[in-house]
Design a protein around this motif. Structure first.
Motif, PDB file in Angstrom:
ATOM      1  N   UNK A  23      -7.054  -3.416 -10.545  1.00 63.76           N
ATOM      2  CA  UNK A  23      -7.467  -4.728  -9.852  1.00 63.76           C
ATOM      3  C   UNK A  23      -6.602  -4.667  -8.616  1.00 63.76           C
ATOM      4  N   UNK A  24      -5.700  -3.901  -8.413  1.00 61.86           N
ATOM      5  CA  UNK A  24      -4.766  -4.036  -7.399  1.00 61.86           C
ATOM      6  C   UNK A  24      -3.835  -5.297  -7.275  1.00 61.86           C
ATOM      7  N   UNK A  25      -3.465  -5.601  -8.680  1.00 60.92           N
ATOM      8  CA  UNK A  25      -2.498  -6.783  -8.608  1.00 60.92           C
ATOM      9  C   UNK A  25      -1.138  -6.290  -9.377  1.00 60.92           C
ATOM     10  N   UNK A  26      -0.257  -7.231  -9.776  1.00 58.13           N
ATOM     11  CA  UNK A  26       1.094  -6.605 -10.337  1.00 58.13           C
ATOM     12  C   UNK A  26       0.848  -6.739 -11.748  1.00 58.13           C
ATOM     13  N   UNK A  27       1.570  -5.808 -12.715  1.00 60.39           N
ATOM     14  CA  UNK A  27       1.520  -5.757 -14.206  1.00 60.39           C
ATOM     15  C   UNK A  27       1.636  -7.042 -14.488  1.00 60.39           C
TER      16      UNK A  27
ATOM     17  N   UNK B  84      -1.169 -10.437  -1.279  1.00 57.78           N
ATOM     18  CA  UNK B  84      -2.643 -10.329  -1.780  1.00 57.78           C
ATOM     19  C   UNK B  84      -2.585 -10.668  -3.303  1.00 57.78           C
ATOM     20  N   UNK B  85      -1.367 -10.368  -3.952  1.00 55.49           N
ATOM     21  CA  UNK B  85      -1.505 -10.891  -5.449  1.00 55.49           C
ATOM     22  C   UNK B  85      -1.303 -12.310  -5.608  1.00 55.49           C
ATOM     23  N   UNK B  86      -2.351 -13.156  -6.188  1.00 57.44           N
ATOM     24  CA  UNK B  86      -2.197 -14.429  -6.216  1.00 57.44           C
ATOM     25  C   UNK B  86      -1.281 -15.268  -7.197  1.00 57.44           C
ATOM     26  N   UNK B  87      -0.928 -14.285  -8.382  1.00 54.21           N
ATOM     27  CA  UNK B  87      -0.144 -14.737  -9.077  1.00 54.21           C
ATOM     28  C   UNK B  87       1.476 -14.615  -8.532  1.00 54.21           C
ATOM     29  N   UNK B  88       1.754 -13.521  -8.036  1.00 52.26           N
ATOM     30  CA  UNK B  88       2.962 -13.314  -7.357  1.00 52.26           C
ATOM     31  C   UNK B  88       3.351 -14.561  -6.228  1.00 52.26           C
ATOM     32  N   UNK B  89       2.046 -14.732  -5.502  1.00 49.46           N
ATOM     33  CA  UNK B  89       2.195 -15.767  -4.548  1.00 49.46           C
ATOM     34  C   UNK B  89       2.594 -17.061  -5.129  1.00 49.46           C
TER      35      UNK B  89
END
Lengths: 66, 152
Positions: A23-27, B84-89
């Motif tokens: 998904x190219x997101x963090x775990x 790009x990671x909305x959760x991290x943002x």
């Protein structure tokens, strides 16, 4: 919001890290979505649906609806 | 104790390894700007210690800390736009809000202490600015760490 992410992931023998990479997101994002602590945006929900070759409704269920 | 230090060091190393290029670059640039702020603060302190000098110099030293401060705010904005990671943002925004709250609270406590005992807390303005910014940065890092622990 309830979701079937853990089940779908287990069916494919993917770890949270595997799914996160696809998904190219963090775990942490995958973990937060799976445990229902975070509801993904519509674009991310579509990406999940495309990845699991299903519809968004098949992954997420609105708890307010009976 | 030594073992604990090793565990902490390994955790820190692993944490840094997991950072994206954007995150690492932003942290490095923020750190560089904070160092610049510390230098300006030190220079301002020595200037006031050895006489005030020309009015232009006083004005310049009053304005100088604003440059790294704006740079840090701009860096944070650029990071949030590029992440790009909305959760991290979301986590970073939450952390920055918590850090702002901690900084304001810290500033109020510090002001109260200064008012109570101006002799004991005879700190110059430049030092107070850098102290507030340090508090903001430390509170942000702590907040991100706490949230990452929650979702690990």
């Amino acid at each position: 919001m309830k979701n079937r992410l853990r089940v779908l992931r287990a069916e494919r023998n993917w770890s949270q890290a595997d799914l996160a990479e696809r998904l190219e997101v963090s775990r942490q994002s995958v973990n937060a979505i799976e445990t229902g602590k975070y509801d993904p945006s519509l674009p991310l929900a579509f990406r999940l649906a495309r990845l699991f070759e299903t519809s968004i409704e098949q992954i997420f269920a609105d708890e307010t609806q009976g | 104790m030594k073992n604990r230090m090793h565990i902490l060091r390994d955790r820190l190393r692993n944490g840094l390894k997991q950072l994206s290029t954007l995150q690492r670059g932003t942290i490095n640039r923020i750190f560089a700007n904070m160092m610049l702020m510390a230098l300006i603060s030190a220079a301002s302190h020595f200037r006031s210690e050895y006489g005030y000098g020309a009015k232009t110099l006083v004005f310049l030293f009053a304005l100088l800390p604003a440059i790294p401060m704006f740079a840090i705010i701009w860096l944070l904005g650029r990071y949030l736009a590029g992440e790009s990671d909305e959760f991290v943002r979301m986590m970073v925004v939450k952390s920055l809000l918590w850090a702002a709250a901690v900084t304001v609270a810290g500033d109020m406590i510090q002001s109260a202490l200064v008012a109570l005992s101006s002799e004991f807390w005879s700190l110059d303005q430049g030092f107070l600015t850098i102290m507030n910014f340090d508090l903001f940065f430390i509170a942000s890092v702590f907040s991100v760490a706490i949230q990452l622990r929650r979702y690990r």
